[in-house]
Scaffold this motif. Structure first.
Motif, PDB file in Angstrom:
ATOM      1  N   ILE A  82      45.879  51.364  40.516  1.00 59.03           N
ATOM      2  CA  ILE A  82      44.877  50.438  41.027  1.00 59.03           C
ATOM      3  C   ILE A  82      45.362  49.644  42.241  1.00 59.03           C
ATOM      4  N   ASN A  83      46.648  49.391  42.337  1.00 58.16           N
ATOM      5  CA  ASN A  83      47.158  48.633  43.492  1.00 58.16           C
ATOM      6  C   ASN A  83      46.920  49.355  44.812  1.00 58.16           C
ATOM      7  N   LYS A  86      43.068  48.416  46.009  1.00 63.00           N
ATOM      8  CA  LYS A  86      42.605  47.020  46.070  1.00 63.00           C
ATOM      9  C   LYS A  86      41.573  46.802  47.175  1.00 63.00           C
ATOM     10  N   LYS A  87      41.656  47.585  48.249  1.00 60.28           N
ATOM     11  CA  LYS A  87      40.726  47.420  49.371  1.00 60.28           C
ATOM     12  C   LYS A  87      39.588  48.443  49.327  1.00 60.28           C
ATOM     13  N   GLN A  89      36.083  49.657  47.201  1.00 57.95           N
ATOM     14  CA  GLN A  89      35.103  49.332  46.171  1.00 57.95           C
ATOM     15  C   GLN A  89      34.784  50.626  45.428  1.00 57.95           C
ATOM     16  N   GLN A 113      38.740  44.436  36.473  1.00 59.99           N
ATOM     17  CA  GLN A 113      38.955  45.019  37.801  1.00 59.99           C
ATOM     18  C   GLN A 113      37.822  44.572  38.721  1.00 59.99           C
ATOM     19  N   LYS A 114      38.112  43.653  39.610  1.00 56.53           N
ATOM     20  CA  LYS A 114      37.080  43.059  40.471  1.00 56.53           C
ATOM     21  C   LYS A 114      36.493  44.049  41.473  1.00 56.53           C
ATOM     22  N   ASN A 115      37.215  45.115  41.778  1.00 55.59           N
ATOM     23  CA  ASN A 115      36.718  46.078  42.754  1.00 55.59           C
ATOM     24  C   ASN A 115      36.042  47.298  42.118  1.00 55.59           C
TER      25      ASN A 115
END
Length: 165
Positions: A82-83, A86-87, A89, A113-115
């Protein structure tokens, strides 16, 4: 005169075969922008659509089935990497009912997970738009919303991260 007749026949045949090739292209290749989708999201049954996507960010649309082993492994791999995303969606869309999606959503703690947006596509719009044949099927779009790559099956997310510039 006969010579022109044969040239006309050849030209017509070529044109007809080209038209068939264009017609057989999946919609996502004919229309290379993010499609105008609308999902009912988890956990709140809100609406998420194309207009809600953040501008100037990569978008990864994943059409999946929560009861598919390949989709579960892909989700585990996504979370392990996931890292690198991060940018990006990430839109996870499935046509299945909430009673099947909710345990999947909870098991993988996707609310953290906000994205990642998980949603139900009850009309299977995305599946039809992309001509999905296997789960998971993923479609990557660049920061301008233009199609970059189709990813089918269990490709490691470390590899997918390499497609993001």
């Amino acid at each position: 005169m006969m010579k022109y007749f044969f040239i006309a026949i050849l030209l017509f045949s070529y044109t007809a075969s080209f038209a068939q090739d264009t017609d057989s292209l999946p919609l996502y290749k004919k229309f290379p922008d993010v499609p105008p989708f609308m999902l009912t999201t988890l956990p709140d049954s809100g609406i998420f659509k194309k207009d809600d996507l953040k501008k100037k960010k990569y978008t990864l649309i994943m059409v999946f089935s929560p009861d598919c082993d390949h989709c579960q492994h892909a989700t585990e791999d996504l979370l392990a990497n996931i890292n690198s995303f991060k940018k990006v969606q990430i839109i996870m869309a499935t046509p299945l009912e909430y009673r099947l999606i909710i345990p999947f959503y909870q098991k993988y703690q996707l609310a953290n997970q906000k994205n990642i947006v998980v949603g139900r596509d009850p009309t299977y719009f995305l599946g039809n738009f992309y001509g999905v044949r296997n789960f998971p099927s993923m479609y990557l779009y660049d920061k301008k919303g233009k199609f970059v790559r189709f990813i089918e099956g269990t490709i490691p997310f470390a590899t997918i991260a390499g497609y993001i510039k």
